[in-house]
Design a protein around this motif. Structure first.
Motif, PDB file in Angstrom:
ATOM      1  N   GLN A   1       0.832  -1.197   0.000  1.00 40.92           N
ATOM      2  CA  GLN A   1       0.000   0.000   0.000  1.00 40.92           C
ATOM      3  C   GLN A   1       0.864   1.243   0.000  1.00 40.92           C
ATOM      4  OE1 GLN A   1      -2.827  -0.367   3.345  1.00 40.92           O
ATOM      5  NE2 GLN A   1      -4.424  -0.536   1.782  1.00 40.92           N
ATOM      6  N   LEU A   2       0.459   2.206  -0.808  1.00 44.37           N
ATOM      7  CA  LEU A   2       1.008   3.556  -0.781  1.00 44.37           C
ATOM      8  C   LEU A   2      -0.192   4.485  -0.645  1.00 44.37           C
ATOM      9  CD1 LEU A   2       3.638   3.432  -3.676  1.00 44.37           C
ATOM     10  CD2 LEU A   2       4.120   3.524  -1.227  1.00 44.37           C
ATOM     11  N   VAL A   3      -0.237   5.233   0.433  1.00 45.65           N
ATOM     12  CA  VAL A   3      -1.394   6.084   0.709  1.00 45.65           C
ATOM     13  C   VAL A   3      -0.933   7.528   0.829  1.00 45.65           C
ATOM     14  CG1 VAL A   3      -3.335   6.540   2.230  1.00 45.65           C
ATOM     15  CG2 VAL A   3      -2.544   4.181   1.883  1.00 45.65           C
TER      16      VAL A   3
ATOM     17  N   THR B   1      -1.231  22.685 -10.153  1.00 40.99           N
ATOM     18  CA  THR B   1      -2.489  21.967  -9.946  1.00 40.99           C
ATOM     19  C   THR B   1      -2.460  20.627 -10.667  1.00 40.99           C
ATOM     20  OG1 THR B   1      -3.773  23.989  -9.647  1.00 40.99           O
ATOM     21  CG2 THR B   1      -4.977  22.024 -10.377  1.00 40.99           C
ATOM     22  N   ALA B   2      -2.691  19.565  -9.927  1.00 41.73           N
ATOM     23  CA  ALA B   2      -2.625  18.216 -10.486  1.00 41.73           C
ATOM     24  C   ALA B   2      -2.980  17.213  -9.396  1.00 41.73           C
ATOM     25  CB  ALA B   2      -1.216  17.917 -11.007  1.00 41.73           C
ATOM     26  N   VAL B   3      -3.167  15.971  -9.828  1.00 43.05           N
ATOM     27  CA  VAL B   3      -3.199  14.857  -8.884  1.00 43.05           C
ATOM     28  C   VAL B   3      -1.758  14.382  -8.715  1.00 43.05           C
ATOM     29  CG1 VAL B   3      -4.051  12.551  -8.379  1.00 43.05           C
ATOM     30  CG2 VAL B   3      -5.529  14.200  -9.559  1.00 43.05           C
ATOM     31  N   TYR B   4      -1.332  14.275  -7.479  1.00 41.98           N
ATOM     32  CA  TYR B   4       0.045  13.875  -7.173  1.00 41.98           C
ATOM     33  C   TYR B   4       0.052  12.418  -6.699  1.00 41.98           C
ATOM     34  CZ  TYR B   4       1.746  18.627  -7.664  1.00 41.98           C
ATOM     35  OH  TYR B   4       2.105  19.849  -8.182  1.00 41.98           O
ATOM     36  N   TYR B   5       0.906  11.632  -7.344  1.00 45.00           N
ATOM     37  CA  TYR B   5       1.002  10.207  -7.049  1.00 45.00           C
ATOM     38  C   TYR B   5       2.372   9.874  -6.463  1.00 45.00           C
ATOM     39  CZ  TYR B   5      -3.039   9.807 -10.144  1.00 45.00           C
ATOM     40  OH  TYR B   5      -4.278   9.942 -10.732  1.00 45.00           O
ATOM     41  N   CYS B   6       2.359   8.982  -5.517  1.00 45.04           N
ATOM     42  CA  CYS B   6       3.576   8.455  -4.917  1.00 45.04           C
ATOM     43  C   CYS B   6       3.938   7.150  -5.630  1.00 45.04           C
ATOM     44  CB  CYS B   6       3.291   8.202  -3.437  1.00 45.04           C
ATOM     45  SG  CYS B   6       4.580   7.407  -2.500  1.00 45.04           S
ATOM     46  N   ASN B   7       5.218   6.977  -5.894  1.00 48.76           N
ATOM     47  CA  ASN B   7       5.700   5.773  -6.585  1.00 48.76           C
ATOM     48  C   ASN B   7       6.881   5.189  -5.836  1.00 48.76           C
ATOM     49  OD1 ASN B   7       8.029   5.014  -8.880  1.00 48.76           O
ATOM     50  ND2 ASN B   7       6.067   3.988  -9.114  1.00 48.76           N
TER      51      ASN B   7
ATOM     52  N   GLN C   1       9.835   2.122  -6.395  1.00 49.43           N
ATOM     53  CA  GLN C   1      10.401   1.276  -7.440  1.00 49.43           C
ATOM     54  C   GLN C   1      11.727   0.667  -7.007  1.00 49.43           C
ATOM     55  OE1 GLN C   1      12.237   2.735 -11.352  1.00 49.43           O
ATOM     56  NE2 GLN C   1      10.200   2.115 -11.993  1.00 49.43           N
ATOM     57  N   VAL C   2      11.876  -0.596  -7.368  1.00 51.87           N
ATOM     58  CA  VAL C   2      13.164  -1.261  -7.203  1.00 51.87           C
ATOM     59  C   VAL C   2      13.411  -2.067  -8.471  1.00 51.87           C
ATOM     60  CG1 VAL C   2      12.228  -3.317  -6.070  1.00 51.87           C
ATOM     61  CG2 VAL C   2      14.592  -2.629  -5.632  1.00 51.87           C
ATOM     62  N   LEU C   3      14.649  -2.128  -8.946  1.00 52.81           N
ATOM     63  CA  LEU C   3      14.983  -2.790 -10.210  1.00 52.81           C
ATOM     64  C   LEU C   3      15.761  -4.083 -10.001  1.00 52.81           C
ATOM     65  CD1 LEU C   3      16.006   0.345 -12.298  1.00 52.81           C
ATOM     66  CD2 LEU C   3      13.773  -0.752 -12.142  1.00 52.81           C
ATOM     67  N   ILE C   4      16.441  -4.199  -8.887  1.00 52.73           N
ATOM     68  CA  ILE C   4      17.318  -5.334  -8.628  1.00 52.73           C
ATOM     69  C   ILE C   4      16.911  -5.994  -7.320  1.00 52.73           C
ATOM     70  CG2 ILE C   4      19.703  -6.056  -8.220  1.00 52.73           C
ATOM     71  CD1 ILE C   4      20.577  -3.631  -9.905  1.00 52.73           C
ATOM     72  N   PRO C   5      16.801  -7.324  -7.264  1.00 52.54           N
ATOM     73  CA  PRO C   5      17.068  -8.285  -8.333  1.00 52.54           C
ATOM     74  C   PRO C   5      15.919  -8.428  -9.329  1.00 52.54           C
ATOM     75  CG  PRO C   5      16.447  -9.432  -6.342  1.00 52.54           C
ATOM     76  CD  PRO C   5      16.522  -7.976  -5.992  1.00 52.54           C
ATOM     77  N   THR C   6      14.730  -8.006  -8.958  1.00 55.80           N
ATOM     78  CA  THR C   6      13.609  -8.017  -9.908  1.00 55.80           C
ATOM     79  C   THR C   6      12.899  -6.674  -9.820  1.00 55.80           C
ATOM     80  OG1 THR C   6      12.137  -9.011  -8.276  1.00 55.80           O
ATOM     81  CG2 THR C   6      13.259 -10.514  -9.795  1.00 55.80           C
ATOM     82  N   VAL C   7      12.189  -6.352 -10.886  1.00 56.24           N
ATOM     83  CA  VAL C   7      11.502  -5.068 -10.941  1.00 56.24           C
ATOM     84  C   VAL C   7      10.204  -5.130 -10.152  1.00 56.24           C
ATOM     85  CG1 VAL C   7      10.384  -3.402 -12.449  1.00 56.24           C
ATOM     86  CG2 VAL C   7      12.505  -4.520 -13.176  1.00 56.24           C
ATOM     87  N   HIS C   8      10.044  -4.162  -9.266  1.00 55.37           N
ATOM     88  CA  HIS C   8       8.776  -3.949  -8.579  1.00 55.37           C
ATOM     89  C   HIS C   8       8.453  -2.466  -8.653  1.00 55.37           C
ATOM     90  CE1 HIS C   8       8.409  -7.985  -6.876  1.00 55.37           C
ATOM     91  NE2 HIS C   8       9.708  -7.929  -6.641  1.00 55.37           N
ATOM     92  N   ASP C   9       7.221  -2.160  -8.973  1.00 53.48           N
ATOM     93  CA  ASP C   9       6.818  -0.779  -9.209  1.00 53.48           C
ATOM     94  C   ASP C   9       5.430  -0.602  -8.622  1.00 53.48           C
ATOM     95  OD1 ASP C   9       5.960   1.285 -11.994  1.00 53.48           O
ATOM     96  OD2 ASP C   9       7.302   1.776 -10.337  1.00 53.48           O
ATOM     97  N   TYR C  10       5.314   0.255  -7.615  1.00 55.89           N
ATOM     98  CA  TYR C  10       4.049   0.420  -6.918  1.00 55.89           C
ATOM     99  C   TYR C  10       3.598   1.875  -6.968  1.00 55.89           C
ATOM    100  CZ  TYR C  10       5.700  -3.986  -4.858  1.00 55.89           C
ATOM    101  OH  TYR C  10       6.173  -5.255  -4.668  1.00 55.89           O
ATOM    102  N   TRP C  11       2.264   2.059  -6.995  1.00 53.31           N
ATOM    103  CA  TRP C  11       1.683   3.401  -7.084  1.00 53.31           C
ATOM    104  C   TRP C  11       0.602   3.589  -6.026  1.00 53.31           C
ATOM    105  CZ3 TRP C  11       3.469   7.080 -10.424  1.00 53.31           C
ATOM    106  CH2 TRP C  11       4.343   6.650 -11.437  1.00 53.31           C
ATOM    107  N   GLY C  12       0.488   4.813  -5.544  1.00 52.48           N
ATOM    108  CA  GLY C  12      -0.613   5.166  -4.673  1.00 52.48           C
ATOM    109  C   GLY C  12      -1.818   5.603  -5.480  1.00 52.48           C
ATOM    110  N   GLN C  13      -2.866   5.992  -4.774  1.00 52.20           N
ATOM    111  CA  GLN C  13      -4.116   6.366  -5.433  1.00 52.20           C
ATOM    112  C   GLN C  13      -4.158   7.843  -5.821  1.00 52.20           C
ATOM    113  OE1 GLN C  13      -3.734   6.365  -2.205  1.00 52.20           O
ATOM    114  NE2 GLN C  13      -4.676   8.301  -1.609  1.00 52.20           N
ATOM    115  N   GLY C  14      -3.226   8.621  -5.302  1.00 48.49           N
ATOM    116  CA  GLY C  14      -3.139  10.026  -5.658  1.00 48.49           C
ATOM    117  C   GLY C  14      -3.836  10.950  -4.676  1.00 48.49           C
ATOM    118  N   THR C  15      -3.369  12.183  -4.640  1.00 44.64           N
ATOM    119  CA  THR C  15      -4.001  13.224  -3.832  1.00 44.64           C
ATOM    120  C   THR C  15      -4.062  14.499  -4.665  1.00 44.64           C
ATOM    121  OG1 THR C  15      -3.965  14.371  -1.684  1.00 44.64           O
ATOM    122  CG2 THR C  15      -1.829  13.962  -2.721  1.00 44.64           C
ATOM    123  N   GLN C  16      -5.207  15.155  -4.631  1.00 43.24           N
ATOM    124  CA  GLN C  16      -5.447  16.341  -5.474  1.00 43.24           C
ATOM    125  C   GLN C  16      -4.836  17.584  -4.839  1.00 43.24           C
ATOM    126  OE1 GLN C  16      -7.262  16.731  -8.570  1.00 43.24           O
ATOM    127  NE2 GLN C  16      -6.297  18.752  -8.432  1.00 43.24           N
TER     128      GLN C  16
END
Length: 119
Positions: free
Chosen positions: A3-5, A91-97, A99-114
């Motif tokens: 979770q990314l909140v 002005t935008a929706v801001y998202y938290c991300n 990421q890790v590339l090694i040893p495998t790629v994982h990429d996670y995103w939050g739902q955003g905040t206005q």
């Protein structure tokens, strides 16, 4: 469960400040590079800022350099974006991300905040 909140968004007048927070859980926070990405209405995503997994190196888009500051608190598994001297074009929706590339790629995103900058 990963979770990314995000929180901390809202309406602010031009020249004002906001501090965005992103609370992370479900993964080894200290091993991930963290970023903020925003998307304005009718536009594509725009990368804003990043901080490496060690927390020692930060990166900023030219559009926010000198106004925004990214930081992390590994004890709280959180990443922050302090935004000062806000402009209407922020002005935008801001998202938290995360990421890790090694040893495998994982990429996670939050739902955003206005974030809305308007008088």
């Amino acid at each position: 469960e990963v979770q990314l909140v995000e929180s901390g968004g809202g309406l602010v007048q031009p020249g004002g400040s906001l501090r965005l927070s992103c609370a992370a859980s479900g993964f080894t926070f200290g091993s991930y590079d963290m970023s903020w990405v925003r998307q304005a209405p009718g536009k594509g995503p725009e990368w804003v800022s990043a901080i490496n997994s060690g927390g020692g190196t930060t990166y900023y888009a030219d559009s926010v350099k000198g106004r925004f500051t990214i930081s992390t608190d590994n004890a709280k598994n959180a990443v922050y974006l302090q935004m000062n001297s806000l402009k209407p074009e922020d002005t935008a929706v801001y998202y938290c991300n995360a990421q890790v590339l090694i040893p495998t790629v994982h990429d996670y995103w939050g739902q955003g905040t206005q974030v809305t900058v308007s008088s």
